[in-house]
Design a protein around this motif. Structure first.
Motif, PDB file in Angstrom:
ATOM      1  N   ARG A   1      40.143  36.036  31.551  1.00  0.00           N
ATOM      2  CA  ARG A   1      41.332  36.234  32.452  1.00  0.00           C
ATOM      3  C   ARG A   1      42.475  35.595  31.978  1.00  0.00           C
ATOM      4  O   ARG A   1      43.805  35.958  32.103  1.00  0.00           O
ATOM      5  CB  ARG A   1      41.109  36.486  33.716  1.00  0.00           C
TER       6      ARG A   1
ATOM      7  N   HIS B   1      43.496  36.909  28.360  1.00  0.00           N
ATOM      8  CA  HIS B   1      44.548  37.863  28.613  1.00  0.00           C
ATOM      9  C   HIS B   1      45.935  37.770  29.014  1.00  0.00           C
ATOM     10  O   HIS B   1      46.775  38.244  28.655  1.00  0.00           O
ATOM     11  CB  HIS B   1      43.833  38.795  29.735  1.00  0.00           C
TER      12      HIS B   1
ATOM     13  N   LYS C   1      49.027  38.316  26.937  1.00  0.00           N
ATOM     14  CA  LYS C   1      50.289  39.198  27.239  1.00  0.00           C
ATOM     15  C   LYS C   1      51.391  38.500  27.175  1.00  0.00           C
ATOM     16  O   LYS C   1      52.689  38.845  26.952  1.00  0.00           O
ATOM     17  CB  LYS C   1      50.157  39.468  28.960  1.00  0.00           C
TER      18      LYS C   1
ATOM     19  N   THR D   1      42.267  45.710  29.272  1.00  0.00           N
ATOM     20  CA  THR D   1      42.938  45.554  30.582  1.00  0.00           C
ATOM     21  C   THR D   1      41.849  45.765  31.635  1.00  0.00           C
ATOM     22  O   THR D   1      41.028  47.025  31.209  1.00  0.00           O
ATOM     23  CB  THR D   1      43.961  46.605  30.709  1.00  0.00           C
TER      24      THR D   1
ATOM     25  N   ILE E   1      40.736  50.256  29.101  1.00  0.00           N
ATOM     26  CA  ILE E   1      41.507  50.035  30.153  1.00  0.00           C
ATOM     27  C   ILE E   1      40.552  50.346  31.156  1.00  0.00           C
ATOM     28  O   ILE E   1      39.785  51.439  31.080  1.00  0.00           O
ATOM     29  CB  ILE E   1      42.631  51.275  30.343  1.00  0.00           C
TER      30      ILE E   1
END
Lengths: 302, 302, 302, 302, 302, 302
Positions: B168, B171, B175, B202, B222
């Protein structure tokens, strides 16, 4: 005497009885320790920073001063390796073989040091070739992964490069008949990457494994050039013949041959001394125990 | 000159020839080292002890003095992260892009530091939200395992929480378009847990993976909320289109979509840009390459 | 105030709000830290060097001075273990159980230390038996691998021995009802070897796993003597009953029983409270959810 | 809130009031830390192992590979030194001098780095000369002590050589107008050897001090060639003139001049800007505040 | 090539010219490093924790398990000491003495190891006697200082005990004719305590020095029982005869003899081969170059 | 059994005989280790970085985040100090005093922890005042040395500030009747700086010592404000009365009183319970054993 001291003393007493430790105790020749995981880890770090200058190691280096860094690391690698090979020879009871029967321990030690020095010298001479082959592996990993941005990312992050660096070093030591250390090295890589390649396996250029966790490549495998595996693939033995005492017979070819350009998808198992022909593709999650012709595509029935 | 010195000097000579190291050498801009695995490991430790106070880090803390600890760790995390983002930008040849063509190295360095500072600030601001989502993952892991005794055990021991904490974080950095570092982070987690999640994937809230070893989740996956996977599951690409030069085309969606409430049992492989509908269950050891409708149950034939 | 300081101060403020950290914060009793991964790693190292003298640890030891080394290590192991068990008890809210309702914190601490000391003493007394069983595992690993050269190589390199050393220690602590620590230990082993054995599982003598990555052995498994598994095998639960609130019911037997002499090949999944009879063989990549009779051979259809 | 937390929070509150820390707090320019004792200690170790190859540092080096080692150490010394000089310049409020009044912080930082790089380059070029002079000091120490067995013992053990190595380095940095660091270096030597030589002092070749503890040599001393001191000798200031505000006037010559071939016995104090003529001998435990002619012998009356 | 690289390469070139490093370079026999300050510091720590159990070292020990701790430490001390004595012998060109002229390097190495082992064995046997004498020094320090609360405070804090522990060890090694190491040890103590005792000095029982900084005790001193010195005392040489080449003649008795029960007050200097008779008292800050009769009191005139 | 093992076992046997170690062995109460030099060094580092923020410790701090850093350091300092005071109390046989005669070991431990907590709390509350006084010492050192460039240089380099920081901490602990630790602290400072100040001495504000090596300040000294000493000064006892058993009587005032504004030049000795009057100046290398009137100037005759 306190209860705790009594209990400790009693446990120590039991654990130092020869019949308790007999198979679990390694008493080495005087002054010769075992090969050390910590030292081998340093040897791997040195090799990585020699093979991939600028990627490993803390220094900020440039082409004009590169030779200082490689020189220092090479000298240390050599020196550590001689001691570790000594330790490996000693561990393997090399010194109790018939060849040495007539000699004093001092003579044996000197002879083992001579042998260790000779093998470490040979190993050092092989490093340029190891780097050349690893460069092909970097290209294979890059070409095989659309998510990869550049060669640098492959070298910095990809488990297959960490794995192959160690495997290709270990394989050279295996060919030099260094005992124990090749296996210790590949098990270090296995723990780091989840990929278990036996140091005795033979693997060609431009080799890659995607993701990698769970892959097993057995001792007598022969893998051609430009082969790609995915995670969870097993290249294993189907069974192994026992000798008349019921013990497995050592050293028989029992793992597959993969010719050039083979692809094996995730979690497939290829077992036994079979041949997967040039350019064949093996689908995921399947179990292959017979030869596959060149160019074939084998997949799970559904 | 001793034989050993000759051999070492010869190997150093070969290994410092430009044609030998050309693709294997990273010569960074002056004074800008590569992102460092050691520093990234410290950043992860800092983030863990900020996100899960009292679980990680050595201090015995309490609610009255908690802000001192989080403050110190946050400041250090920020400072380390700015340098690592700088290093990542530099590594990615960010400074050689057209935008910078007209500028001096000094101007570029200053600009890169400004960008790195900006991204690190944004990252710090996102940590409260990262903690909120991780709290849902802890609940999912607890609810999914009858062997778990309490939330604390989940946070202390479970590989999925170690993995998701890093994923997390990575990620968010992904981004923020931080180069290289997200991949380095998830490969660190991969090595620790055997779970390989690409930082570009995601993933929704209340996500969990039981046991985890061998799981692969690809870059363009996803995943909805409340999804559960078991060990050995692959969410991968089936194949990838090549451009006219025969190289894989980067950045195309090629991994599956899992809608909310999906369960995938161990060693199943779901491949390609397909959709597993809301609430579907995928049985173990199977190979799925086509859409699965919502609520369906797919299993191995036997 | 600089922008960076503002952002850091804001993030710290959010992260120290009780509603933010409520489930993620472990506030332990005064002066009682959590069990520590670092200390447990030292305990494992001490146990390894006691159980396998000469293989682990840096000293060059011999039979005449062995008792000094084992004595020092045992005393340190005991002392560290008492503190860790204390921490584990404290973590498990042991001190808030009804039994302690009427007591002061000081009385509770003293009582917890008494209990921790008692359990650590029992553990120390069990180490000779742990060594005896591990010796059978070494033999099983050696007999099961034609590539193995000698027992020393098994002890030095093989992941299954690293795994079982930790599992067998953790299992004894589990039987002594030490909270949390057994799980922390087996997850350390899981990370190192990719083999995930729950400390609650019961495993007989002469047990081995080849390669090992991806193996899962659940909490309520019962495994007989002389059993062999390959990489990727799951001994898992098929499903678990929920209580009336929809939460999984804890502690129900839900994993398989493997009787003596069973072999399970790679990537097979055996799920639920079923029994694999004495001497049965389970082929690779298959999914078994029903009892298998003694001596049977079950394999993937193709 | 517990009493302890209250007391800690109260003390923290008082200690973070600006009026409490005002003179005791060093807030450096953003990103520019203070010179670091730890880094300076590493710089000293690097310099020692460059100047006395084979005596300091862990490697076993030989003449054929010496250049690798000196190269690596020199590059690291240079890199650390640039940062430390930057930190020193920053500390000295160099960046707030009139010369920089019109510039942005970025411009100042770049200019300071240019200056630091220039001075570090000059320093590196001076090391061969530093070694040449230290070789004369080794000879002087050997000739002055009948207990010395060989030059190697002098280099390995004698505090005067440890002291002079640091002093001669610090003196070069002093002449290059590097702020703060020369004093930090000589105080490190003072702590190690009990000999306090100000980096501003000028000292000729073939200098030695026997035993050394308690020796003080002031900032404006000038010492010729072939001078020998014993323990406890002070070459100090008698008094120093105050300016009209009653503050000591900085930078006035106020310490003695010792011409060539002077000997000063233990615990003698020579004070003020006086001259001890060539070849004079000063007896122990005396207090000298006036010029001494060449060749004289001055001793304690008894 | 950058300016910095040019400058570094030029400095490296100068510093690796043989005429530059000739006297400053120690090239040891192959594989034989110098005695190491770090290892000697560990030897001192081991000796302290053996001699004063419970005071040094981290373990909490008790009488029932004391033998484990002393056993482990003794074995390690022995092993380190053998290597260090080897290194010392090698350093002293012991291997180039006439006795070895006819032998190969291998034979010499084996012989040196035999000698080093023999001396280390003798040293180990002497430790009980070293402890017995140090116990008298503890009593002398306690009796001599009204500020001391108990023997434990003396052992924990007092520099004279730190100094004498090292000196008494070094003196035994000196008597065993171990080269270099005794001097390295006493210079380590000198740096720590400011007291400079030559390892060749002979010092009786119940010896103490108050405060200690600046004390010098020369190589050929002979000190009786129950002697007390204060800070800054020098027991030195007055001058030393030169041989016909003008070099100091080594090994001549040139330092004072202090008979039993002598007291010397602070900063006094006693110089030359004179005798201070039994029970004499020497006042502070004075300079003594002639025999002092038993029972006399000598003080500064004022 | 090898000769070496025999010799080691024999030495261990002798060294574990109770009559051998009786006075040299500290067997502490169960679980209570000795005060630790390593931990005290960390406490000193913490105190330094709290008192002089930005000068010590690695972080780059600023005024907006300063409270985080001081908060974390203070909490750790407190926690370490409680344990060390416990250890000190235990060492001093505090627990065997009459007050505790009737209690169980558990009750005693709890009571000692209560006392240690109370004293550590008081100590923490005193730190702001300690900083205030140290600020006056910095000014005194700056004003007293024409070579000093700024306050920062004084704080970074000057041994007197290192010494006084530790002394002023140790003195507060001394007044809080913490056993042993104050002496351990000042001996650490003594070793670092060569200045030996007893923690029991009373020293006013604006105190400084130039250079410092060899200075001794005894337990019962009383020093006013604005006093300056030079290197080698002794403020000692002349003699001390013996009790009827011939042992020194503890706790009698026996060291000098220096009133405000006194200056003492290098190597002077001031001995006995005499008073040096306000503003007096004592010249170098002299021996003072009688009161000196206010404003007087005493110097060596020549």
């Amino acid at each position: 005497m306190s209860t705790t001291s009594q209990i400790i003393n009693q446990a120590v007493k039991e654990l130092t009885k020869p019949e308790s430790y007999k198979d679990m105790f390694h008493e080495h020749s005087e002054g010769t320790p075992l090969p050390s995981g910590t030292v081998l880890a340093e040897i791997v770090d040195l090799a990585r920073s020699i093979l991939f200058p600028g990627y490993y190691g803390t220094s900020t280096i440039n082409t004009e001063t590169l030779h200082y860094h490689i020189g220092v690391k090479m000298e240390r690698l050599f020196s550590l390796l001689v001691d570790q090979i000594m330790a490996g020879l000693s561990f393997s009871d090399f010194d109790q073989t018939a060849a040495f029967a007539a000699y004093s321990q001092t003579t044996i030690n000197n002879e083992m040091r001579r042998i260790a020095t000779d093998r470490a010298q040979k190993f050092v001479s092989l490093l340029p070739e190891v780097r050349r082959v690893l460069a092909t592996d970097v290209i294979a990993a890059f070409n095989g992964d659309p998510a990869a941005k550049n060669h640098g990312e492959i070298i910095s992050c990809y488990p297959i490069i960490k794995e192959l660096t160690i495997y290709r070093i270990a394989h050279e030591l295996w060919k030099l008949e260094v005992p124990l250390i090749p296996r210790m090295l590949t098990e270090m890589a296995h723990s780091e990457t989840g990929i278990d390649i036996h140091p005795g396996a033979t693997i060609g250029e431009y080799f890659t494994i995607d993701h990698g966790t769970g892959v097993v490549i057995g001792e007598t495998c022969i893998i051609g050039n430009n082969v790609k595996l995915y995670q969870g693939v097993t290249l294993g033995a189907k069974s192994f013949p026992l000798d008349e005492d019921g013990n497995p017979i050592k050293g028989i070819p029992r793992h597959p041959i993969l010719e050039d350009d083979v692809i094996v998808y995730s979690n497939a198992s290829i077992l036994g001394r079979i041949t997967i022909g040039k350019g064949a593709t093996i689908g995921g999650n399947i179990w292959v125990t017979q030869d596959v012709p060149a160019g074939a595509f084998i997949s799970q029935k559904r």
